[in-house]
Design a protein around this motif. Structure first.
Motif, PDB file in Angstrom:
ATOM      1  N   VAL A  59      -6.442   4.230  -0.173  1.00  0.00           N
ATOM      2  CA  VAL A  59      -5.069   4.028   0.283  1.00  0.00           C
ATOM      3  C   VAL A  59      -4.383   5.380   0.425  1.00  0.00           C
ATOM      4  N   PHE A  72       0.822  -1.218   0.000  1.00  0.00           N
ATOM      5  CA  PHE A  72       0.000   0.000   0.000  1.00  0.00           C
ATOM      6  C   PHE A  72       0.859   1.272   0.000  1.00  0.00           C
ATOM      7  N   ASP A  91       0.626   4.910   3.232  1.00  0.00           N
ATOM      8  CA  ASP A  91       1.118   3.529   3.213  1.00  0.00           C
ATOM      9  C   ASP A  91       0.181   2.553   3.916  1.00  0.00           C
ATOM     10  N   LYS A  92      -1.107   2.852   3.919  1.00  0.00           N
ATOM     11  CA  LYS A  92      -2.087   1.963   4.531  1.00  0.00           C
ATOM     12  C   LYS A  92      -3.366   1.931   3.699  1.00  0.00           C
ATOM     13  N   LEU A  93      -4.039   0.790   3.758  1.00  0.00           N
ATOM     14  CA  LEU A  93      -5.369   0.649   3.183  1.00  0.00           C
ATOM     15  C   LEU A  93      -6.391   0.882   4.285  1.00  0.00           C
ATOM     16  N   PRO A 135      -7.699   1.021  -4.030  1.00  0.00           N
ATOM     17  CA  PRO A 135      -6.869  -0.195  -3.997  1.00  0.00           C
ATOM     18  C   PRO A 135      -6.409  -0.593  -5.389  1.00  0.00           C
ATOM     19  N   GLU A 169      -7.754  -0.645   9.362  1.00  0.00           N
ATOM     20  CA  GLU A 169      -6.547  -0.203   8.672  1.00  0.00           C
ATOM     21  C   GLU A 169      -5.664  -1.410   8.386  1.00  0.00           C
TER      22      GLU A 169
END
Length: 267
Positions: free
Chosen positions: A70, A30, A73-75, A36, A253
């Motif tokens: 996203v 991510f 650096d995270k979904l 995504p 998350e």
């Protein structure tokens, strides 16, 4: 240049994140911004009309950054109130079907769960082709399930024709984890021809063994499965004690998803 940089990144990830006897075959870190990655994830909305078989209340959307996006650096997968009385809650259910499918391996997801009474986040797997018939005959692997009214527990479960919640015979274990909705933890499964071993932060918390002379009714886990990430609202389990309307938006998350398979011997 971009191809070179991507190749270097893959090599770095592959070398840094290894488990003995396994090699990294699929992952999403991510490290981008927006929806995504469409080469790795699709949206599952097929059950919206019949509430997904669990009497859930959410309407799953697709390509909607309110529910799945996203950044940093995270979904983020978010269940939220919609303002539409006919569909009071929206959320996202993203899947790797057709883009990431595996038979055996180690699947691990680093996540902070969505919390609050009525939230039902999950990290789980279903069979690609239902080789032995529709659910539960072809199996289900729940790497992690969490219901917001039990904020200190994580559940790991398998469902098969013989062992499933409609018969109250499902094979499952609960793991005490008091900060699941406040801290990231690594939820993983090591799936082989003989067992499914479940881990939380490296601690083995449940093992489902293939029985001697097991039929597909007991062990349907000899076919490819795909991964699902979702946040449900309500339902027979998640909504057992009602829904606290103040919890929304409720977000799971995801820091990363990594799939490993047994390393091939080098000649």
């Amino acid at each position: 240049m971009r191809v070179i940089l991507v190749s270097i990144f893959i090599l770095i990830v592959s070398s840094c994140f290894r488990h003995e006897g396994y090699e990294l075959v699929w992952h999403d870190e991510f490290n981008y911004i927006g929806l995504p990655d469409s080469t790795k994830w699709s949206y599952d909305t097929e059950g919206n009309s019949w509430q997904w078989g669990n009497n859930e209340l959410q309407h799953y959307t697709s390509h909607n950054e309110t529910n799945a996006w996203v950044q940093d650096d995270k979904l983020y997968i978010t269940a939220t109130k919609s303002g539409n009385p006919a569909q009071p809650y929206t959320s996202a259910r993203i899947i790797t079907k057709g883009k990431g499918e595996w038979q055996y391996g180690r699947i691990e997801v680093c996540a902070k769960v969505a919390g609050g009474q009525g939230a039902w986040p999950a990290i789980w797997m279903l069979p690609v082709r239902n080789e032995y018939g529709n659910w539960p005959a072809s199996g289900e692997i729940d790497i992690m399930e969490y219901v917001g009214y039990q904020p200190d527990s994580i559940y790991c479960t398998v469902h098969t024709g013989a062992y499933n919640h409609t018969k109250n015979t499902q094979k499952s274990a609960a793991w005490h984890l008091a900060d699941a909705q406040h801290e990231f933890h690594v939820y993983a499964i090591e799936w082989t021809e003989k067992s499914c071993k479940f881990f939380i932060d490296g601690h083995k918390c449940f093992v489902f063994h293939k029985e001697a002379k097991a039929s597909s009714d007991q062990w349907p886990f000899d076919q490819p499965f795909y991964l699902i990430l979702n946040v449900a609202v309500g339902g027979h389990w998640g909504g057992k004690y009602g829904i606290d309307e103040s919890i929304f938006p409720s977000t799971m998350e995801i820091d990363y998803v990594r799939v490993y398979q047994k390393s091939k011997p080098h000649n």
